[in-house]
Design an enzyme around this catalytic site. Structure first.
Site: not given
Length: 771
Positions: A145, A283-285, A321, A340, A317-318
Site C-alpha cells: 500500500e 500496521g498494515m491490514e 479494515h 481511514e 484499527h487494522e
C-alpha cells in the site's frame, strides 16, 4: 492503437489505466535471492477485455520483464514486445490483432526485480532475524500500500480492479512462510533460477485489491487462540518472547467480535495471522495476514499503560479494515478517507465497548504533548486550517500523499456538543471568562473542556490582527482553571497547546523561552507538591513526568532510576516513564559517555533484557534530546544513509527501520534550537541521497521532510526553505512540503504578533526572564 498508446504517454498524474481490461485471477511465483537482494518472478494474469483493443497495459516499477506471452485460446499465442512509460510506472504490449470486447485471454510474464532497501516500507523488503546462536539470517516481507505492489509483480494496480490471487514462494527450507491464506502445500522443488528450494503454495484468496496481497518469510515462534470461530495466530521473531503477544491475542478476539457485532457481517476468511516483522513500521491490514511493527503487538514483561493502549488501538484499527477497506474498497486513492476515517470511528467505538472503563472518545479528541502526534481530532483541524489544506476528496493528490490526517479523521457530524463537529469556535473575551468559571463542578463535559481549550489556543495561535483574544488572555484562562481541573484529557490538551506555543517561540529572543518554561512549572507545581507523581492514575503520572523534567523531584527520580539501571538492575526503569527518564538524564548530563550508554541500549540492548521490544525504541528517540552540538551531529549520523540502523552490516545490532530512526530522532532534535537548525542543514545537505533512498509509492514516504523542518519557526527559515526548494518540483512531496511551510509561517506570524504581549504579561506577573 495510436489513441491508447498516446493516452499512456500523455496522461497527467495521477496516472490511471485505460478502462479496457479486467483481471479475474493472478498466479504469482516469487523466488527471492536474499543475499543478493534480488528476486525473480512469474505472474500469470487471467484477463477479459471490456472493449476492443490491441494494447495490454499494466503497472510495473523497477521490474525487468524478460518474457511475455499472450495466450488467446483458439487465436493462438503471441510474444509481443514490451514498452515502458517509466514516469507513469506503466508498461504496455501491442498485439498484432485486436482483442474483441468480452474475449478472455492469459498473459504470462517472467521478470526480475530488486528488493527494496530495509526500512523503506514499500515493495519486497529484506527482514533480519537474530538466531539463538547470535547469527543474523534474512527473511522478507511485502508492503504494497498504496502503489508498491507493482514493484513486486506486474499487475493492474488500482484499488477498484479486484481479482483473486494464488501465491507460490520458493524459499530456504528453514523459513516459515505466511500469506493471506493458509498454505496448501510445501515441498522441495527446482526453482525458476534452477536451485533446489522449498516451494510453498497458498490457497486462493477471495476477490480483493492488489495492495492487500502479502507474503512474509521469517524465523518465528507462534501463539494461537481458538476463542473465535476461526484460528487467530500471532507470529513473533524467534528472538522475541512470544508470551508477550498474549494481550494481542485477547484484544484481537475482542475486536473481531465487536466488529462482527457492529457491522452485522461475519469475518469471511478461514484464519487470521498477525505477524510482528522486524523493521516493519505501524500496521498494515492485508486480508487475513496483518503485519505489525514488533512492539505494536509484542509487549515486554512489564509493559507501560501507554504500550497496552497503543497495542489495543492499533490492532482494533487494522482489524476493522478486514471489513471496511478489504470487503468494501474505495475506487481510487482520492477516497482513502472512506477507509481511514470510518476505521478511526469504528476503532474508537469498538474500544469503548471492549474497555468501557477508558474514555476512548476523549482520548481521540485530546492532544498529547508527549506522544508523536496530536489527537486525531486536533491534528485534522490543524491541517485543515492551513493554506495547504485539501479537499477530503482530492483527485490530484498522489496516492502516497493521501494518507494525511485530513483524510484519516474528517468524518461528518451535525452538532458540536461534546466536540462532535469538526470546526472551531472563536469566543469573545467576556464569554471566555464565563467559561472559565464553569470548569469547576459538572457544568461542562470533559469533551467540551478539551474543545474550549483547543479552540482558544487555535484562535490565539493564528497571530491574526483581528483576533478577539491574545496569548496573554489564553495564559490568564489557564491560570484561572488550573486549581479546579484534575482530568487527564483536559490536562493533556492544556500541555499540548503549551508545547505548540513553545515551538512557535523556540528561536524567539528576549527571554520568552524562560517565561513559557515558568508558566508550565507554575501550572503543574501543585501536582508535584501533592505527590501526584506517585499516585495510581498511571496515564496522569506519565503526563506529569514528561512535562516536569526540569522539576527537582522529577530529576531526582530519573537519576536514581538511571543509576540503578547501569549498575545492573534491569527492572530499574518504570515502563510508563522510561522514555522520559532517558530524556531527563541526557538533558541533565549531555556527555558523550551517557549518550553512548543510551545508544548501547538502543542498538545492543545493553543493561536491559534481550527480549525487551520497547525500551530500545525509547532509547533511540532520546538520542536527539541533548542540545550538545557534538551529540546532535552523532544523532544525525545515525539516520544518514547508508549508516542508519537499518543497515544489515552489523549482525549483532537489533534492526530499526530507517524510517523509525529518522522520525524518532528528528522529532526529538526538533525540540531544541541546536537540533532544529542541524536537522534543516542535514535535510538540504543530504537531499539527493535521501531522495534516492526513498520509495515514492509507500505510505508517508516523504514524512522525513516535515520532521526535519519540524522545529523551525522564523522568517529567515521560511526564506531559506523557499529558496532551497524553488527548483525542486516533484508532485510526490509537494503536499508534505507545503504543510511544513504552513506550520512555520503560522508560528512566525504568531510569535511576531504576540512577542510583546507575552513580555508585558510576564512583567505584570513579576517574571524576570533570564536573557
Amino acid at each position: 492503437m495510436h489513441d491508447a498508446v498516446t493516452y499512456l504517454h500523455d496522461q497527467s498524474p495521477p496516472f490511471r489505466l485505460p478502462n479496457t481490461l479486467k483481471p479475474s485471477h493472478y498466479d504469482i511465483c516469487i523466488d527471492p535471492d536474499l543475499p543478493g537482494k534480488r528476486f525473480s518472478g512469474r505472474v500469470t494474469l487471467h484477463l477479459e477485455a471490456f472493449k476492443s483493443t490491441n494494447v495490454i497495459a499494466f503497472h510495473t516499477l523497477r521490474l525487468d520483464v524478460t518474457h511475455i506471452s499472450v495466450e488467446r485460446g483458439p487465436g493462438g499465442t503471441e510474444y509481443p514486445r514490451i514498452e515502458y512509460v517509466t514516469e507513469h510506472e506503466v508498461a504496455y504490449a501491442r498485439l498484432q490483432e485486436q482483442l474483441s470486447a468480452g474475449s478472455k485471454f492469459i498473459v504470462m510474464m517472467d521478470y526480475l526485480g530488486e528488493m527494496t532497501g530495509a526500512g523503506s516500507m514499500g515493495g519486497l523488503l529484506p527482514s533480519p532475524y537474530q538466531m539463538p546462536t547470535g547469527e543474523v539470517k534474512l527473511g522478507f516481507e511485502t508492503m504494497m500500500e498504496p502503489t508498491m505492489v507493482r514493484a513486486v509483480f506486474p499487475c493492474l494496480d488500482e484499488p477498484e480492479i479486484k481479482a483473486t490471487f494464488t501465491v507460490s514462494l520458493f524459499v530456504d527450507a528453514d523459513l516459515t512462510c505466511i500469506s493471506n491464506m493458509d498454505a496448501v502445500s510445501e515441498n522441495l522443488t527446482v526453482t525458476l533460477s534452477g536451485q533446489t528450494k522449498k516451494k510453498v503454495v497458498f490457497g486462493k484468496t477471495p476477490r480483493m485489491s492488489t495492495y492487500l496481497v502479502v507474503f512474509v518469510a521469517g524465523y518465528f515462534n507462534v501463539l494461537e487462540s481458538n476463542d473465535f470461530h476461526v484460528p487467530i495466530r500471532v507470529w513473533a521473531a524467534i528472538d522475541k518472547d512470544i508470551r508477550g503477544s498474549a494481550l494481542a491475542l485477547k484484544v484481537a478476539v475482542k475486536a473481531l467480535k465487536a466488529h462482527e457485532r457492529n457491522f452485522g457481517v461475519k469475518y469471511p476468511l478461514p484464519k487470521l495471522d498477525m505477524v510482528a516483522v522486524p523493521g516493519h513500521v505501524g500496521g498494515m491490514e492485508h486480508w487475513g495476514c496483518v503485519t505489525y511493527q514488533e512492539n505494536g503487538i509484542i509487549l515486554s514483561d512489564k509493559p507501560s499503560a501507554a504500550d497496552k493502549l497503543r497495542l489495543a488501538s492499533l490492532i482494533t484499527h487494522e482489524l476493522d479494515h478486514q471489513w471496511f477497506g478489504n470487503i468494501v474498497t474505495m475506487e481510487w486513492w482520492d477516497s482513502i478517507w472512506l477507509n481511514e476515517s470510518f476505521s478511526d470511528w469504528a476503532t474508537v467505538h469498538a474500544l469503548k465497548q471492549m474497555f468501557p472503563e477508558f474514555d476512548s472518545w476523549a482520548n481521540f479528541l485530546a492532544s498529547d504533548p508527549s506522544e508523536t502526534t496530536r489527537g486525531g481530532y486536533q491534528e485534522a483541524l490543524r491541517l485543515d486550517s492551513n493554506r495547504s489544506t485539501h479537499a477530503i476528496l482530492d483527485p490530484n493528490l498522489p496516492p502516497s500523499a493521501a494518507f494525511d490526517t485530513i483524510a484519516t479523521n474528517l468524518t461528518t457530524y451535525k452538532l458540536n456538543t461534546d466536540q462532535v463537529g469538526f470546526y472551531r469556535i472563536s469566543y469573545n473575551l467576556s464569554r471566555i471568562h464565563k467559561l472559565g468559571t464553569q470548569f469547576s463542578g459538572n457544568l461542562l463535559s470533559i469533551k467540551d473542556k478539551v474543545g474550549i481549550i483547543s479552540d482558544l489556543a487555535a484562535v490565539v495561535g493564528t497571530g491574526r490582527a483581528n483576533r478577539q483574544i491574545r496569548l496573554s488572555d489564553f495564559l490568564d484562562f489557564l491560570q484561572a482553571i488550573k486549581d479546579q481541573e484534575t482530568d487527564l484529557f483536559v490536562w493533556r490538551e492544556i500541555l499540548a497547546q503549551l508545547e505548540n506555543i513553545r515551538a512557535a517561540f523556540l528561536f524567539d529572543e528576549g527571554g520568552t523561552a524562560e517565561i513559557l518554561r515558568r508558566v508550565r512549572l507554575e501550572l503543574l507545581s501543585h501536582f508535584a507538591k501533592k505527590q501526584y507523581l506517585d499516585f495510581q492514575q498511571i496515564f496522569f503520572k506519565t503526563l506529569l513526568f514528561s512535562q516536569l523534567k526540569d522539576h527537582p523531584l522529577t530529576q531526582k527520580i530519573a537519576l536514581e532510576a538511571w543509576n540503578k539501571l547501569i549498575n545492573g538492575d534491569k527492572d530499574a526503569l518504570n515502563p510508563n516513564i522510561r522514555k522520559h527518564i532517558f530524556d531527563t538524564v541526557l538533558q541533565l548530563d549531555g556527555s558523550h559517555e551517557t549518550w553512548n550508554k543510551i545508544r548501547y541500549i538502543a542498538y545492543n540492548k545493553t543493561y536491559i533484557r534481550k527480549t525487551d521490544p520497547a525500551t530500545p525504541l525509547d532509547a533511540l528517540e532520546a538520542l536527539g534530546s541533548s542540545p550538545n552540538p557534538g551529540l546532535v551531529a552523532r544523532a544525525l549520523d545515525i539516520i544518514t544513509p547508508p549508516s542508519c540502523p537499518s543497515s544489515l552490516s552489523n549482525p549483532t545490532a537489533p534492526i530499526f527501520s530507517n524510517r523509525v530512526a529518522m522520525s524518532s530522532i528528528l522529532r526529538s532534535l526538533g525540540k531544541h534550537r541546536t537540533g532544529a537548525k542541524a536537522s534543516w542543514d542535514w535535510l538540504r545537505g543530504g537531499w539527493h541521497l535521501l531522495r534516492r533512498e526513498g520509495s515514492k509509492g509507500s505510505i508517508n514516504s516523504n514524512a522525513y521532510i516535515g520532521a526535519a523542518l519540524g522545529g523551525l519557526c522564523t522568517a529567515n527559515h521560511l526564506a531559506e526553505i523557499e529558496q532551497f526548494f524553488a527548483d525542486k518540483v516533484d508532485h510526490s512531496f509537494q503536499l508534505e512540503l507545503a504543510q511544513a511551510i504552513d506550520v512555520i509561517r503560522v508560528r512566525f506570524q504568531f510569535s511576531n504578533a504576540d512577542h510583546g504581549d507575552l513580555l508585558a504579561w510576564a512583567k505584570k506577573r513579576g517574571y524576570t526572564p533570564q536573557m
